[in-house]
Design a protein around this motif. Structure first.
Motif, PDB file in Angstrom:
ATOM      1  N   THR A 198       0.816  -1.217   0.000  1.00  0.00           N
ATOM      2  CA  THR A 198       0.000   0.000   0.000  1.00  0.00           C
ATOM      3  C   THR A 198       0.847   1.264   0.000  1.00  0.00           C
ATOM      4  O   THR A 198       0.334   2.353  -0.252  1.00  0.00           O
ATOM      5  CB  THR A 198      -0.935   0.026   1.224  1.00  0.00           C
ATOM      6  OG1 THR A 198      -0.140  -0.206   2.387  1.00  0.00           O
ATOM      7  CG2 THR A 198      -2.004  -1.027   1.116  1.00  0.00           C
ATOM      8  N   ASP A 199       2.143   1.150   0.308  1.00  0.00           N
ATOM      9  CA  ASP A 199       2.978   2.358   0.401  1.00  0.00           C
ATOM     10  C   ASP A 199       3.453   2.841  -0.961  1.00  0.00           C
ATOM     11  O   ASP A 199       3.856   3.991  -1.113  1.00  0.00           O
ATOM     12  CB  ASP A 199       4.208   2.095   1.278  1.00  0.00           C
ATOM     13  CG  ASP A 199       3.792   1.884   2.717  1.00  0.00           C
ATOM     14  OD1 ASP A 199       2.703   2.377   3.088  1.00  0.00           O
ATOM     15  OD2 ASP A 199       4.547   1.225   3.463  1.00  0.00           O
ATOM     16  N   GLU A 201       3.697   4.305  -4.612  1.00  0.00           N
ATOM     17  CA  GLU A 201       3.022   5.459  -5.221  1.00  0.00           C
ATOM     18  C   GLU A 201       1.720   5.056  -5.919  1.00  0.00           C
ATOM     19  O   GLU A 201       0.726   5.778  -5.884  1.00  0.00           O
ATOM     20  CB  GLU A 201       4.000   6.072  -6.232  1.00  0.00           C
ATOM     21  CG  GLU A 201       3.578   7.387  -6.815  1.00  0.00           C
ATOM     22  CD  GLU A 201       4.469   7.773  -7.985  1.00  0.00           C
ATOM     23  OE1 GLU A 201       4.122   8.735  -8.664  1.00  0.00           O
ATOM     24  OE2 GLU A 201       5.501   7.089  -8.217  1.00  0.00           O
ATOM     25  N   SER A 204      -2.425   2.489  -4.317  1.00  0.00           N
ATOM     26  CA  SER A 204      -3.855   2.785  -4.218  1.00  0.00           C
ATOM     27  C   SER A 204      -4.553   2.576  -5.557  1.00  0.00           C
ATOM     28  O   SER A 204      -5.697   2.117  -5.608  1.00  0.00           O
ATOM     29  CB  SER A 204      -4.074   4.229  -3.762  1.00  0.00           C
ATOM     30  OG  SER A 204      -3.590   4.383  -2.460  1.00  0.00           O
ATOM     31  N   ALA A 255     -10.439   1.527   1.643  1.00  0.00           N
ATOM     32  CA  ALA A 255      -9.081   1.577   2.195  1.00  0.00           C
ATOM     33  C   ALA A 255      -8.160   2.360   1.259  1.00  0.00           C
ATOM     34  O   ALA A 255      -7.311   3.146   1.707  1.00  0.00           O
ATOM     35  CB  ALA A 255      -8.556   0.162   2.408  1.00  0.00           C
ATOM     36  N   ALA A 256      -8.352   2.174  -0.054  1.00  0.00           N
ATOM     37  CA  ALA A 256      -7.510   2.878  -1.020  1.00  0.00           C
ATOM     38  C   ALA A 256      -7.796   4.381  -0.989  1.00  0.00           C
ATOM     39  O   ALA A 256      -6.871   5.201  -0.938  1.00  0.00           O
ATOM     40  CB  ALA A 256      -7.739   2.317  -2.426  1.00  0.00           C
ATOM     41  N   ALA A 258      -8.909   6.128   1.359  1.00  0.00           N
ATOM     42  CA  ALA A 258      -8.463   6.720   2.626  1.00  0.00           C
ATOM     43  C   ALA A 258      -6.990   7.111   2.574  1.00  0.00           C
ATOM     44  O   ALA A 258      -6.531   7.948   3.352  1.00  0.00           O
ATOM     45  CB  ALA A 258      -8.710   5.735   3.771  1.00  0.00           C
ATOM     46  N   ARG A 259      -6.236   6.515   1.658  1.00  0.00           N
ATOM     47  CA  ARG A 259      -4.809   6.851   1.565  1.00  0.00           C
ATOM     48  C   ARG A 259      -4.578   8.115   0.744  1.00  0.00           C
ATOM     49  O   ARG A 259      -3.447   8.573   0.598  1.00  0.00           O
ATOM     50  CB  ARG A 259      -4.033   5.664   0.985  1.00  0.00           C
ATOM     51  CG  ARG A 259      -4.012   4.466   1.941  1.00  0.00           C
ATOM     52  CD  ARG A 259      -2.988   3.420   1.529  1.00  0.00           C
ATOM     53  NE  ARG A 259      -3.328   2.728   0.291  1.00  0.00           N
ATOM     54  CZ  ARG A 259      -4.076   1.625   0.227  1.00  0.00           C
ATOM     55  NH1 ARG A 259      -4.572   1.087   1.330  1.00  0.00           N
ATOM     56  NH2 ARG A 259      -4.327   1.051  -0.930  1.00  0.00           N
ATOM     57  N   ASP A 260      -5.671   8.652   0.162  1.00  0.00           N
ATOM     58  CA  ASP A 260      -5.621   9.973  -0.461  1.00  0.00           C
ATOM     59  C   ASP A 260      -4.631  10.079  -1.619  1.00  0.00           C
ATOM     60  O   ASP A 260      -3.891  11.049  -1.738  1.00  0.00           O
ATOM     61  CB  ASP A 260      -5.292  11.027   0.621  1.00  0.00           C
ATOM     62  CG  ASP A 260      -5.861  12.385   0.220  1.00  0.00           C
ATOM     63  OD1 ASP A 260      -6.754  12.415  -0.643  1.00  0.00           O
ATOM     64  OD2 ASP A 260      -5.398  13.406   0.763  1.00  0.00           O
ATOM     65  N   ARG A 261      -4.601   9.034  -2.455  1.00  0.00           N
ATOM     66  CA  ARG A 261      -3.814   9.134  -3.687  1.00  0.00           C
ATOM     67  C   ARG A 261      -4.735   8.757  -4.838  1.00  0.00           C
ATOM     68  O   ARG A 261      -4.638   7.677  -5.420  1.00  0.00           O
ATOM     69  CB  ARG A 261      -2.633   8.171  -3.641  1.00  0.00           C
ATOM     70  CG  ARG A 261      -1.451   8.749  -2.891  1.00  0.00           C
ATOM     71  CD  ARG A 261      -0.364   7.708  -2.843  1.00  0.00           C
ATOM     72  NE  ARG A 261       0.916   8.304  -2.473  1.00  0.00           N
ATOM     73  CZ  ARG A 261       1.918   7.613  -1.978  1.00  0.00           C
ATOM     74  NH1 ARG A 261       1.798   6.307  -1.781  1.00  0.00           N
ATOM     75  NH2 ARG A 261       3.055   8.209  -1.680  1.00  0.00           N
ATOM     76  N   GLN A 266      -9.515   4.270  -9.163  1.00  0.00           N
ATOM     77  CA  GLN A 266     -10.292   4.451  -7.938  1.00  0.00           C
ATOM     78  C   GLN A 266     -11.579   5.227  -8.228  1.00  0.00           C
ATOM     79  O   GLN A 266     -12.649   4.908  -7.683  1.00  0.00           O
ATOM     80  CB  GLN A 266      -9.468   5.205  -6.884  1.00  0.00           C
ATOM     81  CG  GLN A 266      -8.296   4.385  -6.347  1.00  0.00           C
ATOM     82  CD  GLN A 266      -7.343   5.262  -5.552  1.00  0.00           C
ATOM     83  OE1 GLN A 266      -7.583   5.577  -4.397  1.00  0.00           O
ATOM     84  NE2 GLN A 266      -6.265   5.681  -6.193  1.00  0.00           N
TER      85      GLN A 266
END
Lengths: 384, 135
Positions: A198-199, A201, A204, A255-256, A258-261, A266
């Motif tokens: 998930t980290d 780039e 997401s 969940a994706a 929420a990571r704001d990318r 998405q």
């Protein structure tokens, strides 16, 4: 025997062979041979350690092929007979294979074929069947693709965006045969999402693509009638949607997000999730859907998105507003005429709608859509 | 065994008996027609006589070579084109008579009013490989 489990081991086994010093093309052939051996042997003698069995068999196949080669080319000293087990993680190997098979130097059709074989573990015959081409044609496409990427080093960071586009193509353009390409695309995207984490780039967006596939796949049973005709979203029997797939898709998407990318997959998945969320077509939250289309226009500036947005505007603000939005979209786009027909029908202009449906049927690029659009024209002509 | 191409025309064939454009049928008549075509192909697969079938979009492009270093010339679609193929089916059958029989069945597909269209289909034999024994 679980063939999917067998195939899920493909990228790891291939990665191990490559790390032991085999070149990619030869290793890939050896793994393919080992998979075919496994299909034959495992039902009779199930292995205790499936991955170990595959590595041993593939390595032996590789050595056999290399020795046969070496007799002519004298290069056997490049190969270590008893190699050390590799140390890098399986996830890294898998990721590198995705990058290689979707390398930007490959055409989309080559990247799709190579990904399905080297990462997905499908046989050439299965891939050929899925794309309705003769097996020798597909074999040639795959070996040309392998030659194209022969010089690519496996330790370079790859282009995730290209991988995602290849997986999207696999999901969206499967035809027939014994392997369900939509299922396969979901499996491969799930595996990629796990490998990428998930980290990253584009972690997401990878999750977004997986959610998008799950949410669309969930509607599959409802999408065609018993006679093979298309059932539009608004008329689908929503009790036939796969609620487990929807729940999983929504969870992955949330969940994706929420990571704001944010990215286009998405946003597309968010639109699919809003449809999935509506108990009936009439309860669809079109206002939010239009907002997501606005987001998609900002992200992609794609004319196809503008076209779909116009239809959503027609639902949110009425058919006149939809037609006004459609007027700003290039009218040579596929489905533009069909969208216009739909909006005119909603606006009560049945004569124009019928004429446009018949025209849209002539422009259709597949039989199911052509039949559907002809039926729409016929339905309105029968009413009048 | 001989392979035959069954050609369906958008334009260029004589007018069928039941000549009503499809968007003037009822939706049920369209469904019945589609089902008939599907059943026909399924049946031929079961008898081992089906090879291939494809439908074509009505609009195409003419293309020709225009000399070294120049892009090909494209032209069309031509509204006045007299012959326009809509699709084909390839069958592999034992005799010309069987090919005619099957083409006749396909031409009986129902159209407006649920009545057979009596559409004219073109039947063209494939040129084959030379036989091994010739005398």
């Amino acid at each position: 025997m679980d063939e999917v489990l067998l195939r899920s081991l493909t990228p790891r086994v291939l990665g191990i062979l490559v790390r032991r010093g085999a070149d990619f093309a030869a290793a890939e052939d050896a793994v393919q041979d080992a998979l075919i051996d496994a299909l034959r042997v495992w039902p009779v003698e199930p292995p205790r350690d499936p991955q170990g069995w595959l590595v041993t068999t593939a390595w032996r196949r590789f050595l056999d092929a290399t020795r046969a080669d070496a007799a002519r080319r004298r290069r056997e000293d490049r190969v270590d007979e008893e190699p050390e087990p590799g140390t890098a993680s399986g996830a890294d190997d898998t990721l590198q294979l995705y990058f290689l098979c979707a390398h930007p130097s490959l055409t989309p059709s080559s990247a799709v074929a190579l990904t399905l074989r080297a990462v997905g573990g499908l046989t050439t015959r299965q891939i050929a069947q899925a794309y309705l081409v003769p097996e020798p044609t597909m074999a040639q496409r795959i070996s040309r693709a392998k030659r194209t990427v022969a010089a690519v080093r496996l330790d370079q960071p790859g282009d995730v965006a290209t991988v995602l586009r290849v997986l999207y193509l696999v999901f969206n353009e499967g035809y027939s045969g014994e392997v369900d390409l939509a299922d396969e695309a979901i499996r491969l995207t799930r595996q990629l999402a796990a490998a990428i984490g998930t980290d990253h780039e584009l972690g997401s967006e990878t999750a977004g693509l997986l959610a998008l596939m799950l949410l669309h796949h969930a509607r599959r049973a409802a999408r065609t009638a018993a006679d093979g005709s298309l059932v539009p979203l608004a008329e689908q029997d929503r009790s036939r949607w796969d609620t487990a797939a929807i729940a999983e898709g929504v969870e992955i998407l949330q969940a994706a997000l929420a990571r704001d990318r944010l990215g286009e997959f998405q946003a597309q998945a968010a639109i699919a999730a809003l449809h999935a969320d509506a108990p009936t077509a009439a309860e669809t939250d079109w206002v939010q859907i239009v907002e997501w289309y606005d987001e998609l226009v900002r992200l992609t500036d794609s004319p196809v998105v503008r076209l779909n947005r116009a239809v959503a505007v027609g639902e949110a603000d009425g058919p006149r507003a939809g037609l006004a939005a459609l007027a700003t979209v290039d009218d040579s786009l596929p489905r533009h005429t069909a969208a216009a027909a739909y909006l005119h029908e909603r606006d009560g202009d049945l004569a124009t709608a019928a004429r446009l449906y018949a025209e849209a049927a002539r422009q259709a690029t597949n039989l199911a859509e052509r039949d559907h659009l002809t039926r729409q024209a016929a339905r309105l002509n029968t009413l009048r | 065994m001989t392979k035959y191409l069954l050609l369906k025309h958008y334009r260029g064939a004589p007018a069928p008996v039941n000549d009503v454009p499809m968007d003037r049928w009822t939706p049920e008549e369209i469904s019945a027609h589609v089902q008939y075509m599907r059943d026909f192909a399924d049946r031929l697969e079961q008898t081992g006589e089906y090879v291939d079938g494809q439908a074509l979009a009505p609009e195409g492009t003419f293309v020709r070579y225009d000399g070294t270093g120049r892009p090909p010339v494209t032209d069309g679609p031509f509204a006045e084109t007299k012959d326009l193929i809509a699709g084909w089916m390839v069958i592999d059958v034992d005799s010309y008579e069987r090919a005619v029989e099957l083409a006749g069945e396909l031409s009986a597909a129902p159209g407006a009013g649920g009545q057979p269209i009596h559409e004219w289909l073109e039947l063209r034999p494939f040129l084959t490989e030379p036989p091994t024994i010739t005398e």
